[in-house]
Structure formats: structure tokens, C-alpha cells
Scaffold this active site. Structure first.
Site, short mmCIF file in Angstrom:
data_model
loop_
_atom_site.label_atom_id
_atom_site.label_comp_id
_atom_site.label_asym_id
_atom_site.label_seq_id
_atom_site.Cartn_x
_atom_site.Cartn_y
_atom_site.Cartn_z
N ASP A 106 0.79 -1.24 0.00
CA ASP A 106 0.00 0.00 0.00
C ASP A 106 0.83 1.30 0.00
O ASP A 106 0.51 2.24 0.74
CB ASP A 106 -0.96 0.01 1.21
N HIS A 153 -10.63 0.70 -2.75
CA HIS A 153 -12.01 0.72 -2.24
C HIS A 153 -13.02 1.31 -3.22
O HIS A 153 -12.72 2.32 -3.89
CB HIS A 153 -12.07 1.56 -0.96
N HIS A 202 -10.52 7.08 1.51
CA HIS A 202 -9.15 6.93 1.00
C HIS A 202 -9.08 5.83 -0.05
O HIS A 202 -9.92 4.93 -0.08
CB HIS A 202 -8.19 6.59 2.15
N LYS A 227 -7.08 -5.07 -2.76
CA LYS A 227 -7.85 -5.53 -1.60
C LYS A 227 -8.78 -4.45 -1.10
O LYS A 227 -8.57 -3.27 -1.39
CB LYS A 227 -6.90 -5.99 -0.49
N CYS A 272 -2.01 -2.53 7.67
CA CYS A 272 -1.93 -3.54 6.61
C CYS A 272 -0.66 -4.38 6.67
O CYS A 272 -0.69 -5.58 6.40
CB CYS A 272 -2.12 -2.88 5.25
C1 VGL Z 1 -4.74 0.89 5.58
C2 VGL Z 1 -6.12 2.09 6.94
C3 VGL Z 1 -7.19 1.83 6.13
C4 VGL Z 1 -3.36 0.40 5.28
C5 VGL Z 1 -5.80 0.63 4.74
O1 VGL Z 1 -3.01 0.22 4.10
O2 VGL Z 1 -2.59 0.18 6.23
N1 VGL Z 1 -4.91 1.63 6.67
N2 VGL Z 1 -7.02 1.10 5.02
ZN ZN Z 2 -8.48 1.12 3.46
#
Ligand code: VGL
Ligand code: ZN
Length: 348
Positions: A106, A153, A202, A227, A272
Site C-alpha cells: 500500500d 475501495h 481513502h 484488496k 496492513c
Molecule cells: C490501511 C487504513 C485503512 C493500510 C488501509 O493500508 O494500512 N490503513 N485502510
Molecule cells: Zn483502506
């Protein structure tokens, strides 16, 4: 040849260059009785578990005995020839020649400078810090597989605070929809009731925020994992959604490529990366967190995941150690122990 001279040879046994199974067995079977006793196995482990400079790692007696017993399947206090053949193919070979993948988790605009900029979170980390060390690794180390993940998302995703009124909360939720603020955890009305931390909107699919950071090196032939695509379930891990309803393609892919070792890096360390490390250990991978290539949300939670990984026989290392590890020159006992436990588990 005197015994003392031979024992020096054992200590200097170089698995990486001279390692045929017979030579290895013969070298460590000091009393030439055709099997290894605990002392002989200890010497083998002394040669096996070494750092990049060739210095031996200390392995405590309890761990050493436990590993010995795992390979002494008939429980006669010796690793005989057949037991050694198994030990050689499934354990020593993997320790000396691991097959490694890196998960670049990510490294997306929203977490670095967009709507979920982690520098606004309690740890005040700068997500950009991970890019240079990750790029450096990708340029200098030859991973068998490189995986990039995307938090990805739909606009109506359950984790977005903006969508709090789209779904019913469970009566046990400590916070009502009207009072919910970003970073609160509410409980949605599901069976079973589903806790959910609320984030700013986000990583909406196909937006600037969900793009990888422009400076991140993207290697050819990499695998991409998307994901969090189900609007009703969040998904922190690269292996499973948070409800463990659906697995991603990651585990079958890694198995197909015979990956033994997983290196994890990216953001957010305690979200994550943490969930993925947890699943990687459960799935049986030798798991390595790259400390300087991760940035996160909360210092206490970062400490927790580091401790969890160490307690479960993974390791937390600096990226400067990776080349020696991948080349089989730095062979860490924690990861050897983890593999022995997996072999025992899979045999039961
Ligand atoms: C994540 C918060 C919400 C991450 C993903 O990639 O760590 N954090 N969605
Ligand atoms: Zn997220």
C-alpha cells in the site's frame, strides 16, 4: 587426522559452496556411527546459523533440543540417515537457499500525502521515508517474486466515515452513528456483529489517491494484489479480508512459486503490514519485517506487531541485512526454528 583438527573443519563447513548431502552428513558425524547425536547436531547448527560475516548465532539449548527432536522422528536420540535425508531436503536446503518474495504494501498517495496521510496520525510518521529504502532493495536484491498491494475501495466502502449512515450499527456499538468520528471503532449490525475502525475516505479505485507513489520503483513482472474491493468488508491483510470471508490470490501464487521467505514493507506498519505479517506467519512463511521500510499510525501498535512477529519466530531487520539473507549467507536461527515448527506441524 586428529579429532580436534576435524572439529575445526566442522565449524568451518560451508553449506553454500560444498554442500552435498553426503559430505554434510559425513562431516558432522564425528564419531562415524552413521547417525547424528545431539552434540553432532549442535555442531551442525553452529555452522548452519551464521551471520553475513560468518559469525555463529547463539541458539539456546532448549530450542536446539526441540529442533533435534523434530527431526528425530523415531525418538531414538539420533538423527539417522533417513531422518537426515528429510532434514536435508526440507530444512537445511531451505535455510541455505531460501526462495524469497517481497510484499510492497500500500505505498499509495493517500497514505503518504493524501486523505489518510499518516503524518497526521499519532506516530507522526512520514510515509515518504519508505520509498528510498524500498527502491534500493528492489534495485540491489534479486527477489524471486515482487508483489505490490493496493488498498482499492469502492466509493461506498464500509470503512469510510462519510458512509456511516449507509449501514445499520449493532446495538452493542459503543459509539452511535451520529457521534462517530474518524478513527473511532464502531460495530456494524452483522452476524456476527462486525467491529470497524472508521477512516477518512481513502484509496478510492482509479483515483490519484489510490495510485502508487510516483517515485516508487515498479519492477517488471510483479504481481499486484487489490484488496478492500468488497464495499461491505474491510481488508487489511494481503491474504484475507478482515472477516476471513475471502482469500486473495496471494497464498496460491506464493505456493506455486515455492516461496519460503516473505519480506514485508510499506504502510501502514501497524495496519496492513501488521495484518499481513500475522497471516504470513499463520500460513507458515518465514516472515521478515523490514523495519526501515515501514511507517505507521501508532507507536504502541507498531511495538505490538514487532513483538508479535518476534514471539512467533519471525524477525524484524534493517533492509541492509536483506542481501546476505537472500543469498543464504546470513542464516537466522529464529527462521530455522520457525521452519522446523512448520515441518512438525505439517507432519502431524
Ligand atoms: C490501511 C487504513 C485503512 C493500510 C488501509 O493500508 O494500512 N490503513 N485502510
Ligand atoms: Zn483502506
Amino acid at each position: 587426522m586428529s579429532v580436534s583438527t576435524r572439529s575445526i573443519d566442522f565449524v568451518n563447513f560451508n553449506f553454500t559452496n560444498e554442500s552435498t548431502m553426503d559430505a554434510c552428513f559425513g562431516a558432522f558425524d564425528k564419531d562415524c556411527d552413521g547417525k547424528l547425536n545431539l552434540e553432532e547436531f549442535r555442531t551442525l547448527c553452529g555452522a548452519l546459523f551464521r551471520n553475513g560475516k560468518g559469525e555463529t548465532y547463539n541458539v539456546d539449548d532448549g530450542t536446539l533440543t526441540e529442533i533435534f527432536k523434530i527431526f528425530d522422528t523415531n525418538d531414538d536420540d539420533h538423527i539417522d540417515r533417513d531422518e537426515f535425508v528429510f532434514c536435508w531436503h526440507h530444512w537445511i536446503k531451505v535455510i541455505v537457499k531460501p526462495v524469497s518474495a517481497i510484499l510492497v504494501i500500500d505505498v499509495q498517495n493517500d497514505f503518504i500525502s493524501g486523505s489518510l496521510n499518516i503524518s497526521n496520525c499519532p506516530a507522526k510518521h512520514n510515509g515518504e521515508d519508505v520509498i528510498q529504502p524500498i527502491n534500493n532493495l528492489l534495485e540491489t536484491v534479486d527477489f524471486e517474486t515482487v508483489v505490490y498491494s493496493y488498498d482499492w475501495h469502492p466509493i461506498d466502502h464500509v470503512s469510510f466515515i462519510d458512509n456511516i449512515f449507509l449501514r445499520k450499527l449493532h446495538e452493542s456499538s459503543p459509539i452511535k452513528a451520529e457521534d462517530a468520528k474518524v478513527y473511532d471503532t464502531v460495530i456494524f449490525d452483522r452476524d456476527p456483529p462486525m467491529p470497524q475502525k472508521l477512516w477518512p475516505k481513502h484509496c478510492v479505485q482509479n483515483t490519484w489517491g489510490s495510485d502508487l507513489h510516483k517515485d516508487l520503483k515498479v519492477v517488471e513482472n510483479a504481481t499486484k494484489i487489490y484488496k478492500g474491493t468488497n464495499p461491505d468488508v474491510d481488508s487489511y491483510s494481503l491474504f484475507w479480508d478482515n472477516q476471513k470471508l475471502a482469500a486473495t490470490k496471494l497464498d496460491p501464487l506464493l505456493k506455486q512459486k515455492h516461496i519460503t521467505d516473505l519480506y514485508l514493507c510499506g504502510v501502514a506498519y501497524d495496519v496492513c503490514v501488521a495484518y499481513s505479517a500475522n497471516d504470513a506467519l499463520s500460513a507458515g512463511y518465514r516472515t521478515i519485517i523490514l523495519e526501515d521500510c515501514c511507517r505507521g499510525v501508532d507507536l504502541l501498535d507498531i511495538e505490538k506487531i514487532k513483538n508479535y512477529v518476534k514471539e512467533n519466530h519471525g524477525v524484524v531487520v534493517h533492509s541492509s541485512q536483506v542481501k546476505d539473507m537472500i543469498d543464504g549467507n546470513d542464516r537466522k536461527p529464529e527462521l530455522g526454528y520457525k521452519l522446523a515448527l512448520e515441518l512438525k506441524h505439517n507432519r502431524q
